[in-house]
Design an enzyme around this catalytic site. Structure first.
Site, mmCIF file in Angstrom:
data_model
loop_
_atom_site.group_PDB
_atom_site.id
_atom_site.type_symbol
_atom_site.label_atom_id
_atom_site.label_comp_id
_atom_site.label_asym_id
_atom_site.label_seq_id
_atom_site.Cartn_x
_atom_site.Cartn_y
_atom_site.Cartn_z
ATOM 1 N N ARG A 238 35.790 45.449 38.578
ATOM 2 C CA ARG A 238 35.447 46.857 38.431
ATOM 3 C C ARG A 238 35.307 47.469 39.819
ATOM 4 N NH1 ARG A 238 36.960 46.323 33.959
ATOM 5 N NH2 ARG A 238 35.886 46.797 31.996
ATOM 6 N N GLU A 267 38.181 56.479 38.116
ATOM 7 C CA GLU A 267 39.559 56.300 37.670
ATOM 8 C C GLU A 267 39.995 57.439 36.767
ATOM 9 O OE1 GLU A 267 39.936 52.408 35.923
ATOM 10 O OE2 GLU A 267 39.461 51.391 37.798
ATOM 11 N N HIS A 286 45.052 50.137 37.568
ATOM 12 C CA HIS A 286 44.256 49.389 36.588
ATOM 13 C C HIS A 286 45.153 48.827 35.484
ATOM 14 C CE1 HIS A 286 39.971 48.988 34.769
ATOM 15 N NE2 HIS A 286 40.717 47.931 34.494
#
Length: 323
Positions: A238, A267, A286
């Site tokens: 993360r 994000e 991601h």
């Protein structure tokens, strides 16, 4: 007999919806935003289960869902869930642990190789027509094989990375974890280290530590300062586990050689973020588990866990009752 009501709040596969619909009334939102939030909250009033990933499930949301029994997170992470609040309300929460280990490990190892061998940079070098002769030494990369990899977080994904490093690249594996991983120590000769010693010794530092109150900004100025000048850092857990300002300075000022990241504090990352100006940083959007096969497997596992929970069982993916 009325079927239990399930809200799916994120786009998923038809096979997943079909599995849920066999036993449940399914209310399907491909996403929830300002245009449909009122409808989402209306359905929450009598919903028995919530299915998706990323939504903050906290006291405010749970107050709107008095009949909720199961929250199924289509993710290995669960930092979006208020576990204490779920426990108080006796709501079962599940994740998709195990279903994405190999795929995320592929991504992390690919990212590590890309950074070390400067693959993204040299791809652009060729496409821009700059390849006129043998490349100069200043464009050389560094070897990965037979180096030392330090893995922070030796869970399922960390172990899958260790397997690739040890068996595929002959690397020495060192790791830091909340507890010793005897399987990794036996299978990959992984050596347990303090975080400080790992950072000092590793040629490649791969962070897979989950985000918790204890790991927020775990890697910052001091930690980057402990790494080798030739060290490469990879983050696939993360974004908030890493102090992004400290990472920027470590790369800009050449305290470490390079880095690769798949996750960010916010994000999607803003296009003007200073990190995106760095030539010695490789960035991914991601995509750790982003293959069709794995995302389908995650969805099906999350659906099966949800159904088991609604039927009174405790699935192996439960993350509240087991803590």
């Amino acid at each position: 007999m009325m079927k239990p009501k399930v809200i799916v709040y994120r786009k998923t596969y038809d096979q997943v919806l079909e599995l849920l619909r066999e036993q449940c009334e399914v209310i399907y939102f491909e996403s929830v935003d300002s245009s449909n939030q009122t409808a989402f909250y209306d359905h929450l009033k009598d919903a028995h289960a919530l299915f998706g990933a990323g939504m903050k499930v906290d006291k405010d949301l749970l107050d709107k869902a008095p009949n909720l029994k199961v929250v199924s997170n289509v993710s290995v992470g669960y930092d979006n869930l208020d576990l204490a609040e779920l426990r108080v309300r006796d709501i079962l929460a599940t994740n998709t642990k195990g279903s994405l280990d190999e795929t995320v490990a592929d991504t992390m190892f690919g990212l590590m190789l890309t950074v070390a061998r400067r693959i993204s940079e040299l791809d652009q070098f060729v496409k821009k027509g700059e390849w006129k002769a043998n490349i100069p030494e200043e464009l050389f990369g560094v070897d990965v094989h037979h180096k030392t990899i330090g893995i922070i977080g030796m869970g399922g994904i960390g172990s899958a990375i260790a397997k690739r490093a040890y068996h595929g690249f002959g690397m020495r594996v060192i790791y830091h974890n909340r507890s010793r991983n005897s399987d990794a120590e036996e299978l990959y000769k992984a050596e347990y280290q303090t975080l400080e010693d790992l950072l000092k010794e590793a040629d490649f530092v791969c962070n897979m530590a989950p985000l918790t109150a204890q790991t927020e900004k775990l890697i910052g100025e001091r930690e980057f300062g402990l790494m080798k000048k030739s060290g490469i850092f990879v983050n696939g857990s993360r974004g908030a586990v890493v102090d992004e300002e400290a990472l920027y300075r470590a790369l800009k000022e050449k305290h470490i050689l390079a880095a690769g990241i798949d996750v960010y504090q916010v994000e999607p990352i803003h296009a003007e973020h200073p990190l995106l100006t760095l030539p010695n940083l490789v960035t991914l959007p991601h995509i750790g588990s982003a293959t069709a096969e794995t995302r389908l497997a995650m969805g099906l596992l999350a659906a099966e866990s949800l159904l088991e929970g609604l039927n009174g069982g405790v699935p192996g993916t439960a993350i509240v009752v087991s803590q």
